[in-house]
Design a protein around this motif. Structure first.
Motif, PDB file in Angstrom:
ATOM      1  N   GLN A  35       0.826  -1.209   0.000  1.00  9.24           N
ATOM      2  CA  GLN A  35       0.000   0.000   0.000  1.00  9.24           C
ATOM      3  C   GLN A  35       0.859   1.258   0.000  1.00  9.24           C
ATOM      4  O   GLN A  35       0.604   2.209  -0.750  1.00  9.24           O
ATOM      5  CB  GLN A  35      -0.916   0.005   1.228  1.00  9.24           C
ATOM      6  N   VAL A  36       1.880   1.264   0.826  1.00  7.19           N
ATOM      7  CA  VAL A  36       2.767   2.437   0.922  1.00  7.19           C
ATOM      8  C   VAL A  36       3.564   2.599  -0.362  1.00  7.19           C
ATOM      9  O   VAL A  36       3.726   3.705  -0.886  1.00  7.19           O
ATOM     10  CB  VAL A  36       3.708   2.301   2.130  1.00  7.19           C
ATOM     11  N   THR A  37       4.058   1.490  -0.897  1.00  5.69           N
ATOM     12  CA  THR A  37       4.894   1.540  -2.089  1.00  5.69           C
ATOM     13  C   THR A  37       4.124   2.068  -3.290  1.00  5.69           C
ATOM     14  O   THR A  37       4.639   2.888  -4.059  1.00  5.69           O
ATOM     15  CB  THR A  37       5.443   0.139  -2.406  1.00  5.69           C
ATOM     16  N   ARG A  38       2.893   1.623  -3.465  1.00  3.81           N
ATOM     17  CA  ARG A  38       2.107   2.055  -4.626  1.00  3.81           C
ATOM     18  C   ARG A  38       1.860   3.566  -4.610  1.00  3.81           C
ATOM     19  O   ARG A  38       1.936   4.238  -5.647  1.00  3.81           O
ATOM     20  CB  ARG A  38       0.785   1.280  -4.680  1.00  3.81           C
TER      21      ARG A  38
ATOM     22  N   LEU B 245      -0.456   0.479 -13.622  1.00  2.45           N
ATOM     23  CA  LEU B 245       0.701  -0.106 -12.952  1.00  2.45           C
ATOM     24  C   LEU B 245       1.209  -1.299 -13.745  1.00  2.45           C
ATOM     25  O   LEU B 245       0.634  -1.692 -14.755  1.00  2.45           O
ATOM     26  CB  LEU B 245       0.315  -0.539 -11.539  1.00  2.45           C
ATOM     27  N   THR B 246       2.285  -1.896 -13.269  1.00  2.00           N
ATOM     28  CA  THR B 246       2.816  -3.107 -13.867  1.00  2.00           C
ATOM     29  C   THR B 246       3.196  -4.060 -12.752  1.00  2.00           C
ATOM     30  O   THR B 246       3.367  -3.633 -11.597  1.00  2.00           O
ATOM     31  CB  THR B 246       4.047  -2.801 -14.748  1.00  2.00           C
ATOM     32  N   SER B 247       3.307  -5.320 -13.036  1.00  2.00           N
ATOM     33  CA  SER B 247       3.661  -6.289 -12.005  1.00  2.00           C
ATOM     34  C   SER B 247       5.071  -6.026 -11.480  1.00  2.00           C
ATOM     35  O   SER B 247       6.002  -5.789 -12.249  1.00  2.00           O
ATOM     36  CB  SER B 247       3.595  -7.711 -12.572  1.00  2.00           C
ATOM     37  N   ALA B 248       5.208  -6.069 -10.155  1.00  2.00           N
ATOM     38  CA  ALA B 248       6.512  -5.858  -9.527  1.00  2.00           C
ATOM     39  C   ALA B 248       7.269  -7.165  -9.336  1.00  2.00           C
ATOM     40  O   ALA B 248       8.443  -7.148  -8.966  1.00  2.00           O
ATOM     41  CB  ALA B 248       6.332  -5.175  -8.180  1.00  2.00           C
ATOM     42  N   ALA B 249       6.619  -8.294  -9.600  1.00  2.00           N
ATOM     43  CA  ALA B 249       7.238  -9.602  -9.350  1.00  2.00           C
ATOM     44  C   ALA B 249       8.513  -9.774 -10.176  1.00  2.00           C
ATOM     45  O   ALA B 249       8.480  -9.721 -11.403  1.00  2.00           O
ATOM     46  CB  ALA B 249       6.253 -10.720  -9.689  1.00  2.00           C
TER      47      ALA B 249
ATOM     48  N   PHE C 288       6.379   1.783 -16.766  1.00  2.00           N
ATOM     49  CA  PHE C 288       5.365   2.773 -16.388  1.00  2.00           C
ATOM     50  C   PHE C 288       5.207   3.807 -17.499  1.00  2.00           C
ATOM     51  O   PHE C 288       4.091   4.180 -17.872  1.00  2.00           O
ATOM     52  CB  PHE C 288       5.771   3.502 -15.107  1.00  2.00           C
ATOM     53  N   CYS C 289       6.325   4.282 -18.023  1.00  2.00           N
ATOM     54  CA  CYS C 289       6.288   5.304 -19.074  1.00  2.00           C
ATOM     55  C   CYS C 289       5.572   4.778 -20.312  1.00  2.00           C
ATOM     56  O   CYS C 289       4.736   5.469 -20.913  1.00  2.00           O
ATOM     57  CB  CYS C 289       7.710   5.749 -19.431  1.00  2.00           C
ATOM     58  N   ALA C 290       5.887   3.553 -20.694  1.00  2.00           N
ATOM     59  CA  ALA C 290       5.272   2.976 -21.890  1.00  2.00           C
ATOM     60  C   ALA C 290       3.779   2.744 -21.691  1.00  2.00           C
ATOM     61  O   ALA C 290       2.966   3.074 -22.567  1.00  2.00           O
ATOM     62  CB  ALA C 290       5.963   1.665 -22.250  1.00  2.00           C
ATOM     63  N   ARG C 291       3.391   2.203 -20.549  1.00  2.00           N
ATOM     64  CA  ARG C 291       1.992   1.856 -20.309  1.00  2.00           C
ATOM     65  C   ARG C 291       1.122   3.087 -20.080  1.00  2.00           C
ATOM     66  O   ARG C 291      -0.091   3.037 -20.288  1.00  2.00           O
ATOM     67  CB  ARG C 291       1.877   0.913 -19.112  1.00  2.00           C
ATOM     68  N   ASN C 292       1.738   4.169 -19.621  1.00  2.00           N
ATOM     69  CA  ASN C 292       0.964   5.377 -19.343  1.00  2.00           C
ATOM     70  C   ASN C 292       1.131   6.444 -20.417  1.00  2.00           C
ATOM     71  O   ASN C 292       0.765   7.594 -20.216  1.00  2.00           O
ATOM     72  CB  ASN C 292       1.361   5.935 -17.968  1.00  2.00           C
ATOM     73  N   TYR C 293       1.703   6.027 -21.553  1.00  2.00           N
ATOM     74  CA  TYR C 293       1.797   6.891 -22.738  1.00  2.00           C
ATOM     75  C   TYR C 293       2.449   8.237 -22.427  1.00  2.00           C
ATOM     76  O   TYR C 293       1.971   9.298 -22.838  1.00  2.00           O
ATOM     77  CB  TYR C 293       0.408   7.116 -23.350  1.00  2.00           C
ATOM     78  N   VAL C 294       3.542   8.179 -21.685  1.00  2.00           N
ATOM     79  CA  VAL C 294       4.261   9.398 -21.336  1.00  2.00           C
ATOM     80  C   VAL C 294       5.014   9.910 -22.559  1.00  2.00           C
ATOM     81  O   VAL C 294       5.765   9.179 -23.200  1.00  2.00           O
ATOM     82  CB  VAL C 294       5.244   9.138 -20.173  1.00  2.00           C
ATOM     83  N   ASP C 295       4.817  11.188 -22.859  1.00  2.00           N
ATOM     84  CA  ASP C 295       5.408  11.777 -24.058  1.00  2.00           C
ATOM     85  C   ASP C 295       6.810  12.315 -23.750  1.00  2.00           C
ATOM     86  O   ASP C 295       7.057  13.526 -23.774  1.00  2.00           O
ATOM     87  CB  ASP C 295       4.521  12.910 -24.581  1.00  2.00           C
ATOM     88  N   LEU C 296       7.702  11.399 -23.411  1.00  2.00           N
ATOM     89  CA  LEU C 296       9.107  11.746 -23.233  1.00  2.00           C
ATOM     90  C   LEU C 296       9.935  10.503 -23.482  1.00  2.00           C
ATOM     91  O   LEU C 296       9.427   9.386 -23.441  1.00  2.00           O
ATOM     92  CB  LEU C 296       9.386  12.332 -21.847  1.00  2.00           C
ATOM     93  N   GLU C 297      11.193  10.723 -23.771  1.00  2.00           N
ATOM     94  CA  GLU C 297      12.091   9.599 -24.021  1.00  2.00           C
ATOM     95  C   GLU C 297      12.834   9.289 -22.728  1.00  2.00           C
ATOM     96  O   GLU C 297      13.764  10.006 -22.340  1.00  2.00           O
ATOM     97  CB  GLU C 297      13.097   9.963 -25.119  1.00  2.00           C
TER      98      GLU C 297
ATOM     99  N   THR D  70      24.964 -20.970  -3.446  1.00  2.00           N
ATOM    100  CA  THR D  70      24.152 -19.758  -3.452  1.00  2.00           C
ATOM    101  C   THR D  70      22.675 -20.100  -3.601  1.00  2.00           C
ATOM    102  O   THR D  70      22.289 -20.813  -4.521  1.00  2.00           O
ATOM    103  CB  THR D  70      24.578 -18.826  -4.606  1.00  2.00           C
ATOM    104  N   VAL D  71      21.863 -19.586  -2.690  1.00  2.00           N
ATOM    105  CA  VAL D  71      20.422 -19.869  -2.669  1.00  2.00           C
ATOM    106  C   VAL D  71      19.656 -18.557  -2.686  1.00  2.00           C
ATOM    107  O   VAL D  71      20.049 -17.585  -2.040  1.00  2.00           O
ATOM    108  CB  VAL D  71      20.044 -20.675  -1.401  1.00  2.00           C
ATOM    109  N   PHE D  72      18.560 -18.525  -3.445  1.00  2.00           N
ATOM    110  CA  PHE D  72      17.695 -17.339  -3.495  1.00  2.00           C
ATOM    111  C   PHE D  72      16.289 -17.761  -3.109  1.00  2.00           C
ATOM    112  O   PHE D  72      15.660 -18.577  -3.789  1.00  2.00           O
ATOM    113  CB  PHE D  72      17.715 -16.738  -4.895  1.00  2.00           C
ATOM    114  N   ILE D  73      15.774 -17.205  -2.007  1.00  2.00           N
ATOM    115  CA  ILE D  73      14.417 -17.502  -1.551  1.00  2.00           C
ATOM    116  C   ILE D  73      13.487 -16.385  -2.007  1.00  2.00           C
ATOM    117  O   ILE D  73      13.681 -15.214  -1.668  1.00  2.00           O
ATOM    118  CB  ILE D  73      14.349 -17.646  -0.020  1.00  2.00           C
ATOM    119  N   ALA D  74      12.470 -16.741  -2.776  1.00  2.00           N
ATOM    120  CA  ALA D  74      11.540 -15.755  -3.333  1.00  2.00           C
ATOM    121  C   ALA D  74      10.222 -16.453  -3.650  1.00  2.00           C
ATOM    122  O   ALA D  74      10.107 -17.670  -3.537  1.00  2.00           O
ATOM    123  CB  ALA D  74      12.131 -15.105  -4.580  1.00  2.00           C
ATOM    124  N   GLY D  75       9.225 -15.655  -4.088  1.00  2.00           N
ATOM    125  CA  GLY D  75       7.903 -16.235  -4.264  1.00  2.00           C
ATOM    126  C   GLY D  75       7.257 -16.039  -5.616  1.00  2.00           C
ATOM    127  O   GLY D  75       6.051 -16.225  -5.742  1.00  2.00           O
ATOM    128  N   SER D  76       8.037 -15.666  -6.633  1.00  2.00           N
ATOM    129  CA  SER D  76       7.431 -15.445  -7.941  1.00  2.00           C
ATOM    130  C   SER D  76       8.176 -16.197  -9.035  1.00  2.00           C
ATOM    131  O   SER D  76       9.372 -16.513  -8.898  1.00  2.00           O
ATOM    132  CB  SER D  76       7.425 -13.950  -8.288  1.00  2.00           C
TER     133      SER D  76
END
Length: 231
Positions: free
Chosen positions: A14-17, A35-39, A50-59, A170-176
């Motif tokens: 909630q805070v991050t969004r 928004l886009t998936s953060a996973a 975000f720029c692409a999905r929200n049609y931001v007119d800048l490069e 090396t181990v990576f614990i994650a959920g996606s």
């Protein structure tokens, strides 16, 4: 031993969004509608989408990205008092970190899509930083995918621990699913934890041979880490 943060150790979505929306509009002048998936993604990767999905007119370029990340840290810091009120540490997170820290020759850190400042703030808020060496962590402050961050961490950790850490150690614990794939590409064994973003079948299809229901059983987490590093 690498940990994903969001939706693995804690949930402050909630805070991050809200912080994303404020920073995006400040830098681009446009509202963040889509928004886009953060996973499995870093903040740097997400900004360009975000720029692409929200049609931001800048490069979007590296300078604009740097402005966004700085604005995001400011927006997040201004809501630091909301982390405990609107967020939570996930069940077993603290106990599992403590349990893995007790395993011999184990160095724990994080691979996070958040910037170093924001990732640290999240962990400190819930007291989860105690067992982590954040000096060698990988963060979304740089425009690299998580697989590259994992490779970089192993190099830094070898200097920190006085020896080289192999891929087998090396181990990576994650959920996606994207995080499981990042682990395999980056040279780490994935241990998947079920989350709302992926089913057990999807996680196994992505390459996770070990899937935990959650972190509520620290002994099961230790067993999984042992299995992942002794194959």
């Amino acid at each position: 031993m690498l940990w994903n943060i969001d939706l693995t150790l804690l949930d402050v979505g909630q805070v991050t969004r809200v912080a994303y929306a404020e920073a995006f509009e400040k830098v681009t002048g446009e509202p963040l509608v889509y928004l886009t998936s953060a996973a499995g993604r870093t903040d740097s990767e997400m900004f360009f989408e975000f720029c692409a999905r929200n049609y931001v007119d800048l490069e979007p370029d590296t300078e604009t990205l740097a402005e966004f990340l700085a604005a995001l840290e400011t927006a997040f810091a201004s809501r630091g008092d909301q982390l405990l009120a609107k967020g939570r540490a996930l069940p077993g997170a603290s106990a599992s970190l403590a349990a893995v820290a007790s395993m011999p020759d184990t160095l724990q850190t994080v691979v996070s899509g958040s910037t170093r400042v924001n990732a640290t703030a999240k962990l400190v808020a819930f007291g989860l930083d105690t067992y982590l060496n954040l000096a060698v962590g990988g963060f979304g402050s740089v425009n690299y995918p998580k697989a590259s961050l994992i490779q970089s961490i192993r190099l830094h950790a070898s200097g920190e621990g006085g020896r080289a850490y192999t891929e087998e150690e090396t181990v990576f614990i994650a959920g996606s699913v994207p995080d499981v794939r990042a682990a395999l590409i980056g040279g780490a064994t994935p241990i998947a934890v079920l989350s709302d973003s992926s089913t057990e079948g999807q996680l196994r299809d992505a390459g996770a041979q070990i899937v935990l229901p959650d972190l509520s059983d620290p002994r099961a987490v230790m067993t999984a880490v042992h299995q992942a590093t002794t194959r």
